[in-house]
Design a protein around this motif. Sequence first.
Motif, PDB file in Angstrom:
ATOM      1  N   GLN A 109       0.824  -1.216   0.000  1.00  0.00           N
ATOM      2  CA  GLN A 109       0.000   0.000   0.000  1.00  0.00           C
ATOM      3  C   GLN A 109       0.859   1.267   0.000  1.00  0.00           C
ATOM      4  OE1 GLN A 109      -3.026  -1.436  -0.937  1.00  0.00           O
ATOM      5  NE2 GLN A 109      -3.861   0.236   0.271  1.00  0.00           N
ATOM      6  N   GLY A 110       2.164   1.073   0.144  1.00  0.00           N
ATOM      7  CA  GLY A 110       3.046   2.235   0.237  1.00  0.00           C
ATOM      8  C   GLY A 110       2.836   3.027   1.504  1.00  0.00           C
ATOM      9  N   MET A 111       2.458   2.341   2.599  1.00  0.00           N
ATOM     10  CA  MET A 111       2.098   3.001   3.851  1.00  0.00           C
ATOM     11  C   MET A 111       3.156   2.784   4.921  1.00  0.00           C
ATOM     12  SD  MET A 111      -1.860   1.749   4.231  1.00  0.00           S
ATOM     13  CE  MET A 111      -1.955   2.438   5.901  1.00  0.00           C
ATOM     14  N   ASP A 112       3.405   3.814   5.717  1.00  0.00           N
ATOM     15  CA  ASP A 112       4.122   3.606   6.971  1.00  0.00           C
ATOM     16  C   ASP A 112       3.265   2.704   7.853  1.00  0.00           C
ATOM     17  OD1 ASP A 112       5.906   5.412   5.930  1.00  0.00           O
ATOM     18  OD2 ASP A 112       5.312   7.059   7.249  1.00  0.00           O
ATOM     19  N   MET A 113       3.902   1.866   8.634  1.00  0.00           N
ATOM     20  CA  MET A 113       3.158   0.942   9.500  1.00  0.00           C
ATOM     21  C   MET A 113       2.972   1.550  10.890  1.00  0.00           C
ATOM     22  SD  MET A 113       4.111  -2.928  10.809  1.00  0.00           S
ATOM     23  CE  MET A 113       4.548  -3.544   9.191  1.00  0.00           C
ATOM     24  N   PRO A 114       1.757   1.603  11.413  1.00  0.00           N
ATOM     25  CA  PRO A 114       1.578   2.039  12.797  1.00  0.00           C
ATOM     26  C   PRO A 114       2.357   1.128  13.749  1.00  0.00           C
ATOM     27  CG  PRO A 114      -0.531   1.924  11.656  1.00  0.00           C
ATOM     28  CD  PRO A 114       0.475   1.273  10.754  1.00  0.00           C
ATOM     29  N   ASN A 115       2.995   1.724  14.724  1.00  0.00           N
ATOM     30  CA  ASN A 115       3.778   0.972  15.701  1.00  0.00           C
ATOM     31  C   ASN A 115       2.953   0.873  16.982  1.00  0.00           C
ATOM     32  OD1 ASN A 115       5.670  -0.141  17.400  1.00  0.00           O
ATOM     33  ND2 ASN A 115       7.306   1.271  16.837  1.00  0.00           N
ATOM     34  N   LEU A 116       2.329  -0.287  17.206  1.00  0.00           N
ATOM     35  CA  LEU A 116       1.326  -0.417  18.268  1.00  0.00           C
ATOM     36  C   LEU A 116       1.735  -1.298  19.435  1.00  0.00           C
ATOM     37  CD1 LEU A 116      -1.935  -0.779  16.121  1.00  0.00           C
ATOM     38  CD2 LEU A 116      -0.886   1.299  17.034  1.00  0.00           C
ATOM     39  N   THR A 117       2.590  -2.278  19.230  1.00  0.00           N
ATOM     40  CA  THR A 117       2.871  -3.217  20.308  1.00  0.00           C
ATOM     41  C   THR A 117       4.023  -2.729  21.187  1.00  0.00           C
ATOM     42  OG1 THR A 117       4.537  -4.607  19.203  1.00  0.00           O
ATOM     43  CG2 THR A 117       2.212  -5.069  18.727  1.00  0.00           C
ATOM     44  N   GLU A 118       4.015  -3.155  22.425  1.00  0.00           N
ATOM     45  CA  GLU A 118       5.113  -2.781  23.318  1.00  0.00           C
ATOM     46  C   GLU A 118       6.444  -3.325  22.800  1.00  0.00           C
ATOM     47  OE1 GLU A 118       6.156  -2.588  28.063  1.00  0.00           O
ATOM     48  OE2 GLU A 118       4.750  -4.131  27.382  1.00  0.00           O
ATOM     49  N   ALA A 119       6.428  -4.524  22.247  1.00  0.00           N
ATOM     50  CA  ALA A 119       7.663  -5.173  21.814  1.00  0.00           C
ATOM     51  C   ALA A 119       8.321  -4.500  20.621  1.00  0.00           C
ATOM     52  CB  ALA A 119       7.390  -6.641  21.481  1.00  0.00           C
ATOM     53  N   THR A 120       7.588  -3.622  19.923  1.00  0.00           N
ATOM     54  CA  THR A 120       8.159  -2.962  18.742  1.00  0.00           C
ATOM     55  C   THR A 120       8.485  -1.488  18.978  1.00  0.00           C
ATOM     56  OG1 THR A 120       5.897  -2.609  17.909  1.00  0.00           O
ATOM     57  CG2 THR A 120       7.115  -4.494  17.045  1.00  0.00           C
ATOM     58  N   TYR A 185       4.219  -9.547  13.987  1.00  0.00           N
ATOM     59  CA  TYR A 185       3.116  -9.507  14.948  1.00  0.00           C
ATOM     60  C   TYR A 185       2.489  -8.118  14.989  1.00  0.00           C
ATOM     61  CZ  TYR A 185       3.174 -14.153  17.016  1.00  0.00           C
ATOM     62  OH  TYR A 185       3.032 -15.506  17.218  1.00  0.00           O
ATOM     63  N   ASN A 186       3.342  -7.093  14.932  1.00  0.00           N
ATOM     64  CA  ASN A 186       2.813  -5.731  14.932  1.00  0.00           C
ATOM     65  C   ASN A 186       1.971  -5.486  13.678  1.00  0.00           C
ATOM     66  OD1 ASN A 186       2.994  -2.827  16.127  1.00  0.00           O
ATOM     67  ND2 ASN A 186       3.510  -2.578  13.970  1.00  0.00           N
ATOM     68  N   ALA A 210       5.331   4.536  29.387  1.00  0.00           N
ATOM     69  CA  ALA A 210       6.749   4.425  29.727  1.00  0.00           C
ATOM     70  C   ALA A 210       7.207   3.013  29.366  1.00  0.00           C
ATOM     71  CB  ALA A 210       6.961   4.693  31.213  1.00  0.00           C
ATOM     72  N   TYR A 211       7.435   2.780  28.079  1.00  0.00           N
ATOM     73  CA  TYR A 211       7.790   1.463  27.597  1.00  0.00           C
ATOM     74  C   TYR A 211       9.218   1.098  28.006  1.00  0.00           C
ATOM     75  CZ  TYR A 211       3.755   1.718  24.442  1.00  0.00           C
ATOM     76  OH  TYR A 211       2.501   1.808  23.920  1.00  0.00           O
ATOM     77  N   ASN A 212       9.439  -0.202  28.168  1.00  0.00           N
ATOM     78  CA  ASN A 212      10.795  -0.716  28.373  1.00  0.00           C
ATOM     79  C   ASN A 212      11.413  -0.945  26.984  1.00  0.00           C
ATOM     80  OD1 ASN A 212      13.115  -2.068  28.978  1.00  0.00           O
ATOM     81  ND2 ASN A 212      12.129  -3.873  29.847  1.00  0.00           N
ATOM     82  N   LEU A 213      12.316  -0.074  26.616  1.00  0.00           N
ATOM     83  CA  LEU A 213      12.912  -0.158  25.283  1.00  0.00           C
ATOM     84  C   LEU A 213      14.166  -1.033  25.259  1.00  0.00           C
ATOM     85  CD1 LEU A 213      12.551   3.554  24.138  1.00  0.00           C
ATOM     86  CD2 LEU A 213      10.971   1.637  23.801  1.00  0.00           C
TER      87      LEU A 213
END
Length: 215
Positions: A109-120, A185-186, A210-213
């Motif tokens: 689709q030529g789209m940026d992907m939303p970043n939704l999960t904590e792991a990403t 998964y994301n 406050a994600y654990n990066l």
Amino acid sequence: MLYPIERAHLAKIVKNIYDRYGTNAAGGNISVRLNDEHIIMTPTLMSQNHLCDLSPYQILVVDMDENIVEGDGRLTREINMHMACYRENRKIGCVLHGHARESMVFACQGMDMPNLTEATQKFGEIPCLPFAPACSPELAEIVKNHVASLGDDVLSKVMLLNKHGVLVLEENLNKANDMLERLEYNAYIAYKAMIYDKLGISDTENKEYAYNLEE
């Protein structure tokens, strides 16, 4: 045989990625920088001809001038994209390119992907780069410029190649494989969340946490 342990490990990871739909029979390739002289890399047609079921000797040892030092097979034409990454930033130890099934929804689709999960969250933005034909010098240049824009923050980064697939940059093979799984998964979650949002079932949440990066 040069680098037998590293080549066997790459062969094992490649098969796992193919079996889990991280790439398909249309292509994909992975390289690992071993030192200042050599990378190891999957051969061309690894998916189409071999279903990613490779022997360690089919994993090519390649010097930094793109010459095969050892291995049974030919170089993929996408070597230029891999080398562009390694030459642009010394931190990069693995370049993983695949046609990952869920992520291809956004790439095509030529789209940026939303970043939704904590792991990403460590990825930051998940951009879709401008289109250029597969294997072309233009695509290698687009990737090189994006890598340059990342500066020192180049590891644990993923990007979508428009109409083509995904590219993962990491310091080693195990981490790159981990990043691909997280991305998939994301992607699976993101396109469903977007549908829910459009249908009015549930708005996509934009709250900051406050994600654990470091995980």
